[in-house]
Design an enzyme around this catalytic site. Structure first.
Site, PDB file in Angstrom:
ATOM      1  N   GLN A  29       0.845  -1.201   0.000  1.00 10.48           N
ATOM      2  CA  GLN A  29       0.000   0.000   0.000  1.00 10.48           C
ATOM      3  C   GLN A  29       0.878   1.248   0.000  1.00 10.48           C
ATOM      4  O   GLN A  29       1.617   1.501   0.954  1.00 10.48           O
ATOM      5  CB  GLN A  29      -0.941   0.022   1.222  1.00 10.48           C
ATOM      6  CG  GLN A  29      -1.920   1.197   1.159  1.00 10.48           C
ATOM      7  CD  GLN A  29      -2.936   1.221   2.287  1.00 10.48           C
ATOM      8  OE1 GLN A  29      -2.820   0.476   3.263  1.00 10.48           O
ATOM      9  NE2 GLN A  29      -3.921   2.086   2.188  1.00 10.48           N
ATOM     10  N   HIS A  57      -8.325   1.817  -0.946  1.00 12.49           N
ATOM     11  CA  HIS A  57      -8.796   1.778  -2.333  1.00 12.49           C
ATOM     12  C   HIS A  57      -8.780   0.359  -2.875  1.00 12.49           C
ATOM     13  O   HIS A  57      -7.916  -0.442  -2.527  1.00 12.49           O
ATOM     14  CB  HIS A  57      -7.941   2.687  -3.228  1.00 12.49           C
ATOM     15  CG  HIS A  57      -6.473   2.421  -3.127  1.00 12.49           C
ATOM     16  ND1 HIS A  57      -5.696   2.880  -2.082  1.00 12.49           N
ATOM     17  CD2 HIS A  57      -5.636   1.723  -3.934  1.00 12.49           C
ATOM     18  CE1 HIS A  57      -4.444   2.477  -2.251  1.00 12.49           C
ATOM     19  NE2 HIS A  57      -4.379   1.764  -3.364  1.00 12.49           N
ATOM     20  N   PHE A  58      -9.740   0.101  -3.726  1.00 10.72           N
ATOM     21  CA  PHE A  58      -9.869  -1.205  -4.372  1.00 10.72           C
ATOM     22  C   PHE A  58      -9.416  -1.065  -5.820  1.00 10.72           C
ATOM     23  O   PHE A  58      -9.880  -0.182  -6.533  1.00 10.72           O
ATOM     24  CB  PHE A  58     -11.324  -1.685  -4.328  1.00 10.72           C
ATOM     25  CG  PHE A  58     -11.816  -1.926  -2.925  1.00 10.72           C
ATOM     26  CD1 PHE A  58     -11.814  -3.203  -2.387  1.00 10.72           C
ATOM     27  CD2 PHE A  58     -12.261  -0.872  -2.135  1.00 10.72           C
ATOM     28  CE1 PHE A  58     -12.243  -3.434  -1.090  1.00 10.72           C
ATOM     29  CE2 PHE A  58     -12.701  -1.096  -0.831  1.00 10.72           C
ATOM     30  CZ  PHE A  58     -12.682  -2.373  -0.309  1.00 10.72           C
TER      31      PHE A  58
HETATM   32  P1  5GP Z   1      -1.376   1.010  -3.802  1.00 12.41           P
HETATM   33  O1  5GP Z   1      -0.004   0.517  -4.112  1.00 12.41           O
HETATM   34  O2  5GP Z   1      -1.402   2.004  -2.671  1.00 12.41           O
HETATM   35  O3  5GP Z   1      -2.369  -0.116  -3.602  1.00 12.41           O
HETATM   36  O4  5GP Z   1      -1.877   1.708  -5.116  1.00 12.41           O
HETATM   37  C1  5GP Z   1      -1.824   3.073  -5.337  1.00 12.41           C
HETATM   38  C2  5GP Z   1      -2.169   3.273  -6.787  1.00 12.41           C
HETATM   39  O5  5GP Z   1      -2.450   4.640  -6.989  1.00 12.41           O
HETATM   40  C3  5GP Z   1      -1.045   2.910  -7.751  1.00 12.41           C
HETATM   41  O6  5GP Z   1      -1.484   1.871  -8.622  1.00 12.41           O
HETATM   42  C4  5GP Z   1      -0.726   4.201  -8.477  1.00 12.41           C
HETATM   43  O7  5GP Z   1      -0.448   4.019  -9.848  1.00 12.41           O
HETATM   44  C5  5GP Z   1      -1.983   5.019  -8.255  1.00 12.41           C
HETATM   45  N1  5GP Z   1      -1.740   6.456  -8.180  1.00 12.41           N
HETATM   46  C6  5GP Z   1      -0.816   7.073  -7.412  1.00 12.41           C
HETATM   47  N2  5GP Z   1      -0.879   8.414  -7.573  1.00 12.41           N
HETATM   48  C7  5GP Z   1      -1.889   8.635  -8.466  1.00 12.41           C
HETATM   49  C8  5GP Z   1      -2.435   9.815  -9.034  1.00 12.41           C
HETATM   50  O8  5GP Z   1      -2.006  10.953  -8.764  1.00 12.41           O
HETATM   51  N3  5GP Z   1      -3.451   9.668  -9.910  1.00 12.41           N
HETATM   52  C9  5GP Z   1      -3.951   8.427 -10.240  1.00 12.41           C
HETATM   53  N4  5GP Z   1      -4.963   8.396 -11.120  1.00 12.41           N
HETATM   54  N5  5GP Z   1      -3.457   7.290  -9.720  1.00 12.41           N
HETATM   55  C10 5GP Z   1      -2.433   7.397  -8.853  1.00 12.41           C
END
Ligand code: 5GP
Ligand code: ZN
Length: 138
Positions: free
Chosen positions: A94, A100-101
């Site tokens: 994360q 988030h999903f």
């Molecule tokens: P995590 O690794 O926390 O599960 O996923 C975070 C996700 O958020 C990642 O897949 C990354 O590409 C996406 N993400 C991060 N910053 C942004 C942003 O500014 N805009 C969008 N649309 N996605 C983002």
């Protein structure tokens, strides 16, 4: 709203996004770095850090949104499958601490492998662990 949260800023319209869903307490937009094109993120409008912080009352609305966005992403991309995933806490990958999903559209032969699976040492080890989980559930 958490001041240092990128997803809160996206929901508030302070950072642009490719929005796909905005109903009631749920918001969804395309991931900027998709696993496959159309990869969407479904989030609560209210800031909660992980799955464990989400109020159970949100469940009905959240499930409806996941189904609606998931179906639409499949339709729009021509996908024939969909993975839903969620990373909770840094050790699980994360990066953004606003629960988030991930909805990832899947295509025949896209080569994506999500899990590496292992074996238990024995059936006994597996049963002991199941008992520990049941005890933790209470
Ligand atoms: P995590 O690794 O926390 O599960 O996923 C975070 C996700 O958020 C990642 O897949 C990354 O590409 C996406 N993400 C991060 N910053 C942004 C942003 O500014 N805009 C969008 N649309 N996605 C983002
Ligand atoms: Zn947030």
């Amino acid at each position: 709203m958490s001041d240092d949260c990128i997803f809160c800023k996206i929901i508030a319209g302070k950072i642009p996004c490719a929005k796909v869903y905005d109903q009631g307490g749920i918001f969804a937009f395309l991931d900027i770095a998709p696993v496959n094109k159309g990869h969407a993120l479904v989030v609560s409008r209210t800031h909660y850090a992980t799955l464990f912080d989400l109020p159970p009352d949100l469940g009905r609305e959240l499930l409806a949104a996941l189904k609606s966005v998931g179906r639409a992403v499949m339709q729009a991309t021509g996908a024939t499958g969909l993975n839903m995933g969620m990373n909770n806490f840094e050790v699980a990958g994360q990066l953004v601490h606003h629960a988030h999903f991930h909805l990832v559209p899947r295509h025949e032969g896209d080569g994506l492998r999500l899990w590496t699976q292992h074996a238990y040492e024995s059936g006994e080890e597996m049963q002991k662990l199941a008992q520990a989980v049941r005890t933790a559930i209470g």
